[in-house]
Design a protein around this motif. Structure first.
Motif, mmCIF file in Angstrom:
data_model
loop_
_atom_site.group_PDB
_atom_site.id
_atom_site.type_symbol
_atom_site.label_atom_id
_atom_site.label_comp_id
_atom_site.label_asym_id
_atom_site.label_seq_id
_atom_site.Cartn_x
_atom_site.Cartn_y
_atom_site.Cartn_z
ATOM 1 N N THR A 1 53.595 74.167 64.330
ATOM 2 C CA THR A 1 52.608 75.172 63.926
ATOM 3 C C THR A 1 52.422 76.241 64.991
ATOM 4 O OG1 THR A 1 51.432 73.532 62.583
ATOM 5 C CG2 THR A 1 50.219 75.519 63.203
ATOM 6 N N LEU A 2 52.421 75.837 66.246
ATOM 7 C CA LEU A 2 52.194 76.785 67.342
ATOM 8 C C LEU A 2 53.418 77.638 67.650
ATOM 9 C CD1 LEU A 2 50.171 74.538 69.833
ATOM 10 C CD2 LEU A 2 49.300 76.465 68.484
ATOM 11 N N LEU A 3 54.626 77.069 67.524
ATOM 12 C CA LEU A 3 55.820 77.745 68.027
ATOM 13 C C LEU A 3 56.760 78.268 66.946
ATOM 14 C CD1 LEU A 3 56.744 75.419 71.048
ATOM 15 C CD2 LEU A 3 55.313 77.466 71.013
ATOM 16 N N ALA A 4 56.614 77.832 65.702
ATOM 17 C CA ALA A 4 57.514 78.307 64.642
ATOM 18 C C ALA A 4 57.262 79.790 64.369
ATOM 19 C CB ALA A 4 57.316 77.489 63.372
ATOM 20 N N PRO A 5 58.325 80.557 64.106
ATOM 21 C CA PRO A 5 58.155 81.999 63.874
ATOM 22 C C PRO A 5 57.516 82.329 62.531
ATOM 23 C CG PRO A 5 60.442 81.358 63.569
ATOM 24 C CD PRO A 5 59.736 80.158 64.113
ATOM 25 N N ALA A 6 57.463 81.356 61.611
ATOM 26 C CA ALA A 6 56.863 81.566 60.289
ATOM 27 C C ALA A 6 56.213 80.262 59.843
ATOM 28 C CB ALA A 6 57.934 82.011 59.283
ATOM 29 N N PRO A 7 55.296 80.323 58.903
ATOM 30 C CA PRO A 7 54.644 79.092 58.431
ATOM 31 C C PRO A 7 55.658 78.097 57.860
ATOM 32 C CG PRO A 7 53.446 81.026 57.679
ATOM 33 C CD PRO A 7 54.718 81.530 58.272
ATOM 34 N N VAL A 8 55.448 76.831 58.155
ATOM 35 C CA VAL A 8 56.318 75.757 57.661
ATOM 36 C C VAL A 8 55.476 74.875 56.738
ATOM 37 C CG1 VAL A 8 57.703 73.751 58.297
ATOM 38 C CG2 VAL A 8 57.771 75.817 59.714
ATOM 39 N N ASN A 9 55.729 75.014 55.441
ATOM 40 C CA ASN A 9 54.975 74.244 54.456
ATOM 41 C C ASN A 9 55.844 73.312 53.626
ATOM 42 O OD1 ASN A 9 52.453 75.542 55.076
ATOM 43 N ND2 ASN A 9 53.217 77.338 53.980
ATOM 44 N N MET A 10 57.142 73.608 53.554
ATOM 45 C CA MET A 10 58.056 72.817 52.741
ATOM 46 C C MET A 10 59.273 72.424 53.573
ATOM 47 S SD MET A 10 57.901 75.018 49.190
ATOM 48 C CE MET A 10 59.107 73.944 48.409
ATOM 49 N N ARG B 1 64.945 76.247 57.500
ATOM 50 C CA ARG B 1 65.265 77.652 57.727
ATOM 51 C C ARG B 1 64.715 78.152 59.061
ATOM 52 N NH1 ARG B 1 62.420 79.612 53.890
ATOM 53 N NH2 ARG B 1 63.998 79.192 52.299
ATOM 54 N N HIS B 2 63.475 77.833 59.379
ATOM 55 C CA HIS B 2 62.812 78.443 60.535
ATOM 56 C C HIS B 2 62.927 77.617 61.825
ATOM 57 C CE1 HIS B 2 61.260 81.369 57.807
ATOM 58 N NE2 HIS B 2 60.477 80.514 57.172
ATOM 59 N N VAL B 3 63.321 76.365 61.704
ATOM 60 C CA VAL B 3 63.410 75.512 62.894
ATOM 61 C C VAL B 3 64.835 75.029 63.133
ATOM 62 C CG1 VAL B 3 62.560 73.408 64.018
ATOM 63 C CG2 VAL B 3 61.010 74.785 62.603
ATOM 64 N N VAL B 4 65.412 74.343 62.143
ATOM 65 C CA VAL B 4 66.738 73.748 62.335
ATOM 66 C C VAL B 4 67.823 74.814 62.422
ATOM 67 C CG1 VAL B 4 68.439 72.141 61.387
ATOM 68 C CG2 VAL B 4 65.986 71.646 61.162
ATOM 69 N N LEU B 5 67.801 75.783 61.506
ATOM 70 C CA LEU B 5 68.869 76.788 61.437
ATOM 71 C C LEU B 5 68.471 78.120 62.074
ATOM 72 C CD1 LEU B 5 70.104 76.145 57.781
ATOM 73 C CD2 LEU B 5 71.003 75.224 59.926
ATOM 74 N N ALA B 6 67.399 78.161 62.821
ATOM 75 C CA ALA B 6 66.959 79.405 63.465
ATOM 76 C C ALA B 6 67.975 79.851 64.517
ATOM 77 C CB ALA B 6 65.592 79.202 64.102
ATOM 78 N N GLU B 7 68.075 81.171 64.724
ATOM 79 C CA GLU B 7 69.011 81.701 65.720
ATOM 80 C C GLU B 7 68.680 81.172 67.107
ATOM 81 O OE1 GLU B 7 69.183 85.913 65.566
ATOM 82 O OE2 GLU B 7 69.831 85.994 63.464
ATOM 83 N N ASP B 8 67.416 81.123 67.430
ATOM 84 C CA ASP B 8 66.979 80.536 68.698
ATOM 85 C C ASP B 8 66.681 79.052 68.453
ATOM 86 O OD1 ASP B 8 65.975 79.855 71.120
ATOM 87 O OD2 ASP B 8 64.229 81.176 71.058
#
Length: 277
Positions: free
Chosen positions: A149-158, A164-171
């Motif tokens: 919640t604190l570090l993800a670039p977008a909300p993670v609800n599903m 998309r935003h954590v596992v496959l993120a560019e960073d």
């Protein structure tokens, strides 16, 4: 006539030696677990079928609530050694030539009630250990949720958001940090439970001694324990990759194999046995 008060009987604290086993031992445990699974048949598979059905229902219910789903899966993995108690009991019965029947499973799950107040080393300690593992799983879920919640670039609800935003993120820094934190929290849970539950089922001992013995086993066998942990993760991952259907076989296989791991790693002959069904 005066009544004599009954106090809990504390089992003596005995130092149980940890055996040193070859690196290939986990493969042997799985082989023996497969033998027990085949011998127990539907009684073993019923455990896997129940947990697979429960997991499918949970995923269908919590699919759009990722942290609820993640918490349920994490909690399931943490308390799996407790859920496998009756699988240990079946392997124990086979080892001693006791018939494996439904009554054995019923007696295993109900025995804690008979010894709750009788002795500190009674079956009630299995329930206490399960509660501790559940609390540990809850702690990991809360910590993980706070991190994402604190570090993800977008909300993670599903789950797709997490992918998309954590596992496959560019960073990939956040994903690496998430994995590292999970490993740090999972390692002591694994070390505390690797032989604790089978030992509590098999011998009259207390929770402290069972966890201490489990840590002693890990310290004496770092290589085989790393292989065993990797095999467990691989098989559980296969189970999830098959839509949980693979867990119907893999859960009882790992449960029976864990009993043989305990028998191979610990010399518990200094402690009195519990009744065998």
């Amino acid at each position: 006539m005066a009544l004599t008060p009954v106090f809990p009987v504390h089992p003596p604290l005995v130092s149980l030696p940890a055996r040193v086993v070859p690196l290939s031992s986990p493969v042997q445990w799985l082989t023996l677990g497969w033998r027990d699974l085949r011998q127990c048949g539907w009684l073993s598979l019923a455990h896997g079928a129940f947990l697979a059905a429960f997991g499918l229902a949970l995923m269908a219910t919590a699919y759009r609530h990722f942290w609820l789903l993640a918490g349920a899966i994490s909690g399931f993995l943490v308390v799996a050694p407790v859920l496998a108690t009756s699988l240990y009991a079946m392997s124990r019965a086979i080892e001693h030539g006791v018939p494996v029947r439904w009554q054995l499973l019923r007696d295993t799950w109900l025995s804690w009630q008979q010894s709750r107040f009788a002795e500190s080393g009674g079956y009630w300690c299995l329930v206490r250990f399960g509660i501790l593992l559940a609390l540990a799983g809850t702690g990991w879920v809360l910590t993980s949720a706070a991190l994402i919640t604190l570090l993800a670039p977008a909300p993670v609800n599903m789950p797709t958001d997490f992918l998309r935003h954590v596992v496959l993120a560019e960073d990939s820094t956040l994903f690496a940090l998430w994995l590292a934190l999970g490993g740090v929290l999972a390692a002591p849970i694994f070390a505390s439970s690797i032989v604790a539950m089978p030992l509590l089922l098999d011998r009259r001992t207390n929770l402290f001694q069972a966890v201490l013995t489990s840590w002693r086993v890990v310290l004496a066998n770092p290589g085989p324990m790393a292989v065993w942990a990797s095999l467990i993760m691989l098989l559980v991952s296969i189970g999830f990759a098959t839509g949980l259907l693979g867990l119907i076989v893999l859960i009882p296989l790992l449960g029976h194999a864990s009993w043989h791991a305990y028998r191979s790693l610990v010399d518990a002959s200094a402690l009195p046995e519990r009744p065998r069904g």
